[in-house]
Design a protein around this motif. Structure first.
Motif, mmCIF file in Angstrom:
data_model
loop_
_atom_site.group_PDB
_atom_site.id
_atom_site.type_symbol
_atom_site.label_atom_id
_atom_site.label_comp_id
_atom_site.label_asym_id
_atom_site.label_seq_id
_atom_site.Cartn_x
_atom_site.Cartn_y
_atom_site.Cartn_z
ATOM 1 N N PHE A 69 -4.524 5.975 6.871
ATOM 2 C CA PHE A 69 -4.342 4.593 7.261
ATOM 3 C C PHE A 69 -2.869 3.754 7.541
ATOM 4 O O PHE A 69 -2.733 2.950 8.293
ATOM 5 N N ASP A 70 -1.796 4.684 5.742
ATOM 6 C CA ASP A 70 -0.649 4.426 5.761
ATOM 7 C C ASP A 70 -0.372 2.956 6.185
ATOM 8 O O ASP A 70 0.485 2.609 6.724
ATOM 9 N N GLY A 71 -0.995 1.755 5.295
ATOM 10 C CA GLY A 71 -0.858 0.747 5.060
ATOM 11 C C GLY A 71 -1.236 0.139 6.477
ATOM 12 O O GLY A 71 -1.298 -1.115 6.356
ATOM 13 N N ARG A 72 -2.194 0.520 7.266
ATOM 14 C CA ARG A 72 -1.906 0.202 8.327
ATOM 15 C C ARG A 72 -3.809 -0.619 8.254
ATOM 16 O O ARG A 72 -4.194 0.219 7.347
ATOM 17 N N SER A 73 -4.043 -1.418 9.381
ATOM 18 C CA SER A 73 -5.769 -1.970 9.022
ATOM 19 C C SER A 73 -7.363 -1.244 9.958
ATOM 20 O O SER A 73 -8.324 -1.066 10.219
ATOM 21 N N GLN A 74 -6.321 -0.231 11.159
ATOM 22 C CA GLN A 74 -6.555 0.623 12.197
ATOM 23 C C GLN A 74 -6.503 2.034 12.084
ATOM 24 O O GLN A 74 -4.940 2.225 11.772
ATOM 25 N N LEU A 107 1.982 1.789 19.220
ATOM 26 C CA LEU A 107 0.649 1.512 17.862
ATOM 27 C C LEU A 107 0.695 1.336 16.569
ATOM 28 O O LEU A 107 -0.121 0.419 16.335
ATOM 29 N N ASN A 108 1.554 1.391 16.486
ATOM 30 C CA ASN A 108 1.892 1.296 14.761
ATOM 31 C C ASN A 108 2.501 -0.365 15.066
ATOM 32 O O ASN A 108 2.576 -1.165 13.519
ATOM 33 N N HIS A 109 3.585 -0.667 15.611
ATOM 34 C CA HIS A 109 3.513 -1.876 15.604
ATOM 35 C C HIS A 109 2.352 -2.801 15.816
ATOM 36 O O HIS A 109 2.947 -4.006 15.672
ATOM 37 N N HIS A 110 1.312 -2.298 16.446
ATOM 38 C CA HIS A 110 0.525 -3.357 16.651
ATOM 39 C C HIS A 110 -0.899 -2.415 16.239
ATOM 40 O O HIS A 110 -2.214 -2.574 16.283
ATOM 41 N N ASP A 111 -0.092 -2.338 14.538
ATOM 42 C CA ASP A 111 -1.894 -1.917 13.410
ATOM 43 C C ASP A 111 -2.279 -1.154 13.375
ATOM 44 O O ASP A 111 -3.081 -0.807 12.616
ATOM 45 N N VAL A 112 -2.120 -0.259 14.444
ATOM 46 C CA VAL A 112 -2.501 1.500 14.776
ATOM 47 C C VAL A 112 -2.311 2.409 13.879
ATOM 48 O O VAL A 112 -0.359 2.837 14.251
ATOM 49 N N THR A 113 -3.103 3.431 13.046
ATOM 50 C CA THR A 113 -2.346 4.124 13.009
ATOM 51 C C THR A 113 -3.174 5.814 13.805
ATOM 52 O O THR A 113 -3.830 5.371 13.740
ATOM 53 N N VAL A 114 -2.097 6.626 13.958
ATOM 54 C CA VAL A 114 -2.765 7.632 14.681
ATOM 55 C C VAL A 114 -2.207 8.598 13.757
ATOM 56 O O VAL A 114 -1.425 9.074 14.189
ATOM 57 N N HIS A 184 -11.753 1.341 10.831
ATOM 58 C CA HIS A 184 -11.157 -0.125 10.171
ATOM 59 C C HIS A 184 -10.803 -0.165 8.667
ATOM 60 O O HIS A 184 -12.657 0.227 8.226
ATOM 61 N N LYS A 185 -9.883 -0.509 7.887
ATOM 62 C CA LYS A 185 -10.468 -0.385 6.692
ATOM 63 C C LYS A 185 -9.797 -2.375 6.507
ATOM 64 O O LYS A 185 -8.647 -2.580 6.906
ATOM 65 N N ASP A 186 -10.697 -2.991 5.884
ATOM 66 C CA ASP A 186 -10.736 -4.464 5.675
ATOM 67 C C ASP A 186 -10.356 -4.398 4.314
ATOM 68 O O ASP A 186 -9.186 -3.269 4.050
ATOM 69 N N GLU A 187 -9.388 -5.980 3.879
ATOM 70 C CA GLU A 187 -8.424 -6.735 2.802
ATOM 71 C C GLU A 187 -9.342 -5.703 1.411
ATOM 72 O O GLU A 187 -8.279 -5.892 0.981
ATOM 73 N N ALA A 188 -10.922 -5.331 1.879
ATOM 74 C CA ALA A 188 -10.954 -5.327 0.559
ATOM 75 C C ALA A 188 -10.914 -3.425 0.075
ATOM 76 O O ALA A 188 -11.543 -2.779 -1.384
ATOM 77 N N GLY A 189 -10.767 -2.778 1.492
ATOM 78 C CA GLY A 189 -10.576 -1.638 1.213
ATOM 79 C C GLY A 189 -11.392 -0.817 1.155
ATOM 80 O O GLY A 189 -11.103 0.273 1.751
#
Length: 252
Positions: A69-74, A107-114, A184-189
């Motif tokens: 995820f590289d620090g992003r949630s998606q 995408l990276n600046h919209h919280d998405v890693t590809v 998706h990765k939530d705040e709890a991981g």
């Protein structure tokens, strides 16, 4: 690629063309509204929590699915057809990969890693990446169940057992197939699988096809991607089929 001409195409006055174009526009608008409705339904799909540990080889070392995820949630993963025994990736997957680079900053600046994922070992992936000049993330799942669990790698034993399922239907294909999966990765991981698509479900990622669909002769192909080459092969490449066929695998 088929030879085209105007010989058998209707030719009209500007007024006649405008009338036909407005009629088509009404259908295009209906299509856009239907696409919006389908997008909303896609986003409303239930999610499945991922409890299995998947590990990948990357240029930064061994990384988990959570790390990708590289620090992003998606996270959006392209299942790129490059198994250990191939020297080069599938031409169709390479075609799609050509469309990824320009999207990354947005995408990276919209919280998405590809990232792409393939079963080939990392050194094979990196060699092909250098050849193609790509810079998007790409991980190796060569010692993982990831590809099989997400329905893009099948053995003859899977087919015989009836457990080979591609695009949500039984398949007789063996080896690699293309696909795209979202997480998706939530705040709890916790990680959730939210969506996967295969086959022609990948077409909307292919901006080249979207442009061809609006060109005078459209896709201008007798069979899917029969004109396609890897981007460094157009000068002298022989015709090749694509994505899962025996001829594609032999060419790769």
């Amino acid at each position: 690629m088929q030879t085209q001409s105007t010989t058998h195409h209707a030719v009209a006055s500007r007024e006649e063309w405008l009338e036909a174009r407005k009629a088509l526009l009404a259908q295009e608008k209906a299509y856009t509204r239907e696409r919006d409705r389908l997008t909303a339904e896609r986003l409303a799909l239930p999610w499945v929590r991922i409890d299995k540990d998947y590990m990948f080889d990357t240029p930064a070392g061994r990384r988990s699915l959570a790390d990708l995820f590289d620090g992003r949630s998606q996270l959006v993963i392209y299942h790129f057809m490059l198994p250990p025994e191939w020297e080069a990736g599938c031409p169709g997957c390479s075609f799609l990969a050509d469309h990824l680079g320009g999207t990354l900053a947005h995408l990276n600046h919209h919280d998405v890693t590809v990232t792409a994922v393939s079963r080939a070992p990392l050194d094979r992936i990196e060699a092909y990446r250098r050849r193609m000049g790509w810079h998007f993330p790409w991980a190796s799942s060569h010692d993982s169940d990831f590809n099989r669990d997400f329905g893009v790698t099948f053995t003859a034993e899977d087919v015989a057992a009836g457990t080979a399922i591609y695009n949500y239907e039984p398949t007789s294909a063996t080896g690699e197939m293309p696909g795209l999966s979202a997480f998706h990765k939530d705040e709890a991981g916790q990680i959730f699988h939210t969506y996967s698509t295969y086959g022609r479900g990948l077409e909307e990622v292919l901006g080249t096809y979207m442009i061809l669909d609006r060109a005078p002769f459209g896709r201008n192909e007798e069979s899917t991607m029969d004109w396609l080459r890897r981007h460094d092969e157009y000068e002298d490449a022989a015709p090749t089929s694509c994505c899962g066929s025996a001829s594609s695998q032999a060419a790769a």
